[in-house]
Design a protein around this motif. Structure first.
Motif, PDB file in Angstrom:
ATOM      1  N   LYS A 159       1.031  -1.021   0.115  1.00 49.45           N
ATOM      2  CA  LYS A 159       0.169  -0.043   0.095  1.00 49.45           C
ATOM      3  C   LYS A 159       0.936   1.549  -0.066  1.00 49.45           C
ATOM      4  O   LYS A 159       0.911   1.972  -0.593  1.00 49.45           O
ATOM      5  CB  LYS A 159      -1.024   0.180   1.163  1.00 49.45           C
ATOM      6  N   GLN A 160       1.584   1.425   0.553  1.00 47.23           N
ATOM      7  CA  GLN A 160       2.784   2.141   0.746  1.00 47.23           C
ATOM      8  C   GLN A 160       3.165   2.337  -0.118  1.00 47.23           C
ATOM      9  O   GLN A 160       3.478   3.815  -0.929  1.00 47.23           O
ATOM     10  CB  GLN A 160       3.939   2.054   1.823  1.00 47.23           C
ATOM     11  N   LEU A 161       4.211   1.482  -1.199  1.00 48.63           N
ATOM     12  CA  LEU A 161       4.415   1.636  -2.576  1.00 48.63           C
ATOM     13  C   LEU A 161       3.776   1.522  -3.478  1.00 48.63           C
ATOM     14  O   LEU A 161       3.784   2.818  -4.051  1.00 48.63           O
ATOM     15  CB  LEU A 161       5.037   0.450  -3.123  1.00 48.63           C
ATOM     16  N   GLU A 162       2.492   1.449  -3.207  1.00 50.79           N
ATOM     17  CA  GLU A 162       1.593   2.125  -4.486  1.00 50.79           C
ATOM     18  C   GLU A 162       0.943   3.618  -4.166  1.00 50.79           C
ATOM     19  O   GLU A 162       1.604   4.571  -5.126  1.00 50.79           O
ATOM     20  CB  GLU A 162       0.472   1.932  -4.393  1.00 50.79           C
ATOM     21  N   ILE A 204      -6.150 -10.371   5.311  1.00 51.19           N
ATOM     22  CA  ILE A 204      -4.801 -10.638   4.810  1.00 51.19           C
ATOM     23  C   ILE A 204      -5.339  -8.905   3.392  1.00 51.19           C
ATOM     24  O   ILE A 204      -6.324  -8.899   2.784  1.00 51.19           O
ATOM     25  CB  ILE A 204      -4.505 -11.896   4.444  1.00 51.19           C
ATOM     26  N   THR A 205      -4.312  -8.703   4.523  1.00 49.81           N
ATOM     27  CA  THR A 205      -4.429  -7.313   3.502  1.00 49.81           C
ATOM     28  C   THR A 205      -2.912  -6.707   2.984  1.00 49.81           C
ATOM     29  O   THR A 205      -2.264  -7.188   2.498  1.00 49.81           O
ATOM     30  CB  THR A 205      -4.705  -5.582   4.602  1.00 49.81           C
ATOM     31  N   LYS A 206      -3.015  -5.337   2.333  1.00 45.05           N
ATOM     32  CA  LYS A 206      -1.816  -5.005   1.587  1.00 45.05           C
ATOM     33  C   LYS A 206      -0.797  -5.115   1.927  1.00 45.05           C
ATOM     34  O   LYS A 206       0.662  -4.593   1.834  1.00 45.05           O
ATOM     35  CB  LYS A 206      -2.206  -3.797   0.329  1.00 45.05           C
ATOM     36  N   GLN A 207      -1.099  -4.555   4.134  1.00 37.83           N
ATOM     37  CA  GLN A 207      -0.007  -4.306   4.671  1.00 37.83           C
ATOM     38  C   GLN A 207       0.866  -6.150   4.903  1.00 37.83           C
ATOM     39  O   GLN A 207       1.700  -5.526   5.956  1.00 37.83           O
ATOM     40  CB  GLN A 207      -0.287  -3.582   6.328  1.00 37.83           C
ATOM     41  N   HIS A 208       0.541  -6.960   4.213  1.00 36.46           N
ATOM     42  CA  HIS A 208       0.994  -8.275   4.275  1.00 36.46           C
ATOM     43  C   HIS A 208       1.967  -8.290   2.905  1.00 36.46           C
ATOM     44  O   HIS A 208       2.680  -9.280   3.449  1.00 36.46           O
ATOM     45  CB  HIS A 208      -0.007  -9.265   4.510  1.00 36.46           C
ATOM     46  N   LEU A 209       1.978  -7.326   2.581  1.00 29.87           N
ATOM     47  CA  LEU A 209       2.653  -7.438   1.090  1.00 29.87           C
ATOM     48  C   LEU A 209       4.014  -6.598   0.851  1.00 29.87           C
ATOM     49  O   LEU A 209       3.454  -5.274   1.123  1.00 29.87           O
ATOM     50  CB  LEU A 209       2.372  -7.563  -0.395  1.00 29.87           C
TER      51      LEU A 209
END
Length: 790
Positions: free
Chosen positions: A73-76, A757-762
């Motif tokens: 999410k931060q990267l996006e 499972i959110t984008k904070q797990h990626l």
């Protein structure tokens, strides 16, 4: 946790020159880089490379990068990610403009693009000499390969003229020589001879055997051209990617063996039955061996002498190629000499040497294909179309890479298809490009297909005026020409040794293709080899390499701990990677390998946890039931005390004692009930592995490196979700790292992300995920869902 941290710590970029490069004794390293060590030019290149490397060496130093930890999410947000707008190619098909019309014209008529800009002074002389050299080879090969196809020799001349000129107009390769080719001829010969062996088939065409073979051949050429043009127009040129280089080389080697076997009857001057289908090569060899006592000595001697002369001339050309502007035309000289000797010595009458016979001069009018043969020939036509295109595009790409231009595979399909399609109306049989002639066309200075046009005009001259001069040419000489020209393809047997050292899977493909083609014939052998090759690809994707990664000291690089002894696992963190993408065929294996590599029997641990939780719940229910029954018994005891109050003094004393004991007992029961109810409330929050007496994993976080994923399917998404669920059940948090944007988009489309499972797990990289896991280690999860929220 700080907002940012050093994700890469003092990475040493490396310095110094490879010892092999700096040591002049190691010339193999220079040769691999394209530098010659025995010439002044090579020495200058080496010195320049050394000096350039020495100049760059002081600039190599440690570097330090500091950036914030980034999840998906931060990267996006940081990179301002947005979906790529979809463009549909079909939308451009209906647009009309002058520029688009011009582009389409140049695409389908490439000659209009390069011919107006043709550098006459620089290339014309080379193309003229190259075209003449190719024509000199084309003449004997055309006659010989027509014989190989089971047709009169003049049809080999037709097939050397019309298709070549058509390819000049539509082809994109500058250096391949289109025309008759041994592999194509033997495939055509197998079809013509097998069909015309049936007398009822010949009678149905109302023709002689030779006429029936010609009709079959040009009808086959029409269908081959139709397939190739159709596949080219629908952009089906990618089909050649499924024909790997080992497969093509093995197939052409097996075809050359079949060519050799088919020419034995002309070498020995014997008559052999026409065999077709599986094991036809074996049957032909056995029949030739059985009829060896009937060999015609004159024919055998003629073939041997012609073969020796051709081999000597080729060796002489190799020795003198530095001094000769053009190679000695050994084949043409052999044909002229053999024709003269045959005519003067009357080889046919005196020694029973079979000769070519009458060759019709002049061009023939166009004829339509035999539509009644389409259903019979359609399968063979498709196989020949694919093989012919595979050979042409393989050679075309080799020359294109060597000379720095691009070959359009779809336009090549169209060009070859039109060559066969238009040629079929003039009774040509299917053609492709010849390896030997293409090498001669390039080696003698050919730069464009002008060389092909020159060679076709020379063949036209032979057809119109000089063809009848070769009527006394012995067929044994043509057989010798064919066999000697197989030398290049026979050398491909050396692939067995090289592939044994380089890649044994490719060697297996080579051997299976060769054996299948020899035993099952060319068409079935090709199908078997393609299916086997694709099956191996599936098997190799089902059995990838799985590894646990460790951190290389003082870097953000993670490598397989089994391969890198210096790479160490991060305490408490497991990093798992597969060398292939995860899809339905290997998803279960991925999951099993993950659990095995982690050293934890996850399924057994989850099963034991569920059993003990269930046992604990049953125990609590029994306790509740027991307490409930005790509560019901307590009021009855108090009632008996109150009934006996008005009796005697001594009874009163005894009743008072019993009542006090009952009250004390009742109070204890109530306290136990309250305690048990409190335990019942707390019980669901303490169902950890430790509280249940089960072993805990030696790591608290699992990171899945998904950098190798190129796509995901629904099975992959379900597998990843199951991994999250199973490892959370054993108190291990799961993260994923290094997914490419298209894969993330597919995960979103498959509803992979949810509340748990959110984008904070990626994370953007494995190092980001490892650092996050170390800074967010939980002493003990309160619940499977709450423990994973970030």
């Amino acid at each position: 946790m700080p907002a940012s941290f050093p994700a890469w710590r003092h990475l040493r970029a490396g310095s110094g020159l490879p010892r092999e490069l700096s040591d002049p004794r190691h010339s193999s390293y220079l040769g691999a880089m394209g530098l010659s060590d025995g010439s002044d030019h090579g020495t200058q290149q080496t010195q320049a490379l050394l000096s350039a490397t020495q100049e760059m060496e002081p600039q190599r130093r440690d570097y330090h990068v500091e950036r914030p930890l980034l999840d998906q999410k931060q990267l996006e947000d940081l990179g301002h990610w947005g979906p790529v707008p979809k463009t549909y190619q079909w939308q451009t098909w209906f647009r009309c403009s002058r520029a688009r019309a011009h582009a389409l014209l140049l695409r389908y008529f490439p000659v209009l693009g390069w011919l107006p800009r043709y550098p006459v002074r620089d290339w014309l002389l080379g193309d003229l000499l190259s075209g003449l050299s190719v024509a000199i080879m084309q003449l004997p090969q055309g006659l010989a390969y027509a014989l190989l196809a089971g047709l009169p020799p003049v049809f080999g001349l037709y097939s050397s003229f019309y298709p070549v000129f058509v390819y000049f107009l539509f082809g994109t390769s500058r250096h391949i020589s289109v025309g008759t080719f041994a592999v194509m001829s033997v495939m055509v010969g197998g079809v013509t001879e097998s069909l015309t062996a049936d007398e009822s088939f010949v009678q149905g065409l109302n023709a002689t055997v030779d006429e029936a073979r010609v009709q079959v051949a040009y009808t086959l050429s029409f269908l081959v051209g139709l397939f190739q043009v159709g596949l080219g127009l629908v952009h089906f040129g990618f089909v050649v990617t499924y024909l790997s280089e080992p497969l093509v080389r093995s197939y052409t080697t097996a075809a050359s063996v079949q060519v050799l076997v088919s020419q034995l009857k002309y070498v020995f001057g014997i008559t052999v039955s026409n065999h077709s289908g599986p094991l036809s090569v074996i049957y032909t060899v056995l029949e030739v061996c059985a009829k060896l006592p009937k060999t015609v000595p004159g024919t055998l001697v003629t073939a041997l002498v012609a073969g020796v002369v051709l081999v000597l001339v080729k060796l002489l050309n190799e020795k003198l190629k530095r001094y000769l502007p053009l190679p000695i035309p050994g084949e043409l000289l052999t044909l002229i000499g053999a024709t003269g000797i045959s005519y003067g010595a009357e080889l046919r009458e005196r020694f029973q040497v079979d000769v070519v016979g009458n060759i019709t001069t002049g061009l023939i009018p166009p004829v339509p294909p035999k539509t009644e043969l389409f259903a019979t020939l359609v399968g063979n036509a498709f196989a020949i179309a694919v093989v012919g295109f595979a050979i042409a595009i393989s050679l075309g790409n080799i020359f294109a890479l060597r000379h720095g231009y691009r070959v359009d595979s779809n336009q090549e399909l169209v060009a070859l298809g039109l060559s066969n399609l238009i040629g079929s109306f003039f009774q040509c049989f299917p053609v492709s490009c010849s390896m030997s002639r293409s090498l001669v066309q390039e080696g003698t200075g050919g730069n464009t297909q002008v060389a092909g046009a020159v060679s076709s005009l020379f063949i036209l001259l032979i057809i119109l005026k000089l063809g009848e001069l070769f009527r006394d040419l012995p067929k044994a000489v043509l057989a010798a020409v064919i066999i000697v020209n197989l030398k290049g393809m026979m050398k491909q047997f050396s692939d067995i040794c090289s592939l044994w050292k380089a890649n044994r899977v490719d060697l297996l493909i080579w051997l299976v293709t060769f054996v299948a083609t020899i035993l099952l014939d060319l068409d079935i052998g090709l199908a078997v080899s393609i299916v086997f090759s694709l099956l191996l690809v599936v098997i190799r994707m089902q059995l990838p390499h799985y590894s646990i990664l460790g951190q290389v000291p003082d870097t953000d690089i993670y490598r397989d701990v089994a391969e890198y002894s210096g790479a160490k696992e991060v305490p408490g963190v497991k990093v798992f990677r597969s060398s292939a993408t995860i899809y339905f065929a290997n998803a279960e294996l991925y999951c099993d390998s993950l659990k095995q590599k982690c050293g934890v029997d996850v399924d057994h641990l989850i099963s034991q946890k569920k059993k003990r939780i269930k046992k604990q719940e049953m125990k609590i229910k029994r306790m509740k039931k027991a307490k409930k029954s005790q509560k019901q018994d307590a009021p009855s005891k108090i009632t008996t005390v109150s009934v006996n109050v008005n009796t005697g003094f001594e009874d009163i004393k005894s009743n008072d004692v019993e009542g006090s004991e009952a009250k004390v007992h009742q109070r204890e029961e109530l306290e136990d009930a309250v305690t048990s109810s409190q335990e019942d409330v707390k019980a669901p929050t303490v169902n950890t592995l430790k509280s249940l007496g089960l072993p805990q994993p030696n790591f608290h976080s699992l990171i899945l490196d998904l950098s190798t994923l190129s796509f995901v399917d629904t099975v992959c998404i379900k597998t990843l979700k199951n991994i999250f669920h199973d490892f959370r059940e054993i108190e291990v948090e799961v993260y994923i790292a290094a997914c490419y944007s298209p894969v993330v988009t597919q995960l979103e489309a498959g509803h992979f992300f949810d509340d748990s499972i959110t984008k904070q797990h990626l994370f953007a990289s494995v190092h980001d995920a490892v650092t996050f896991a170390l800074h967010h280690q939980k002493p003990g999860p309160k619940s499977p869902v709450l423990a994973t929220k970030l």
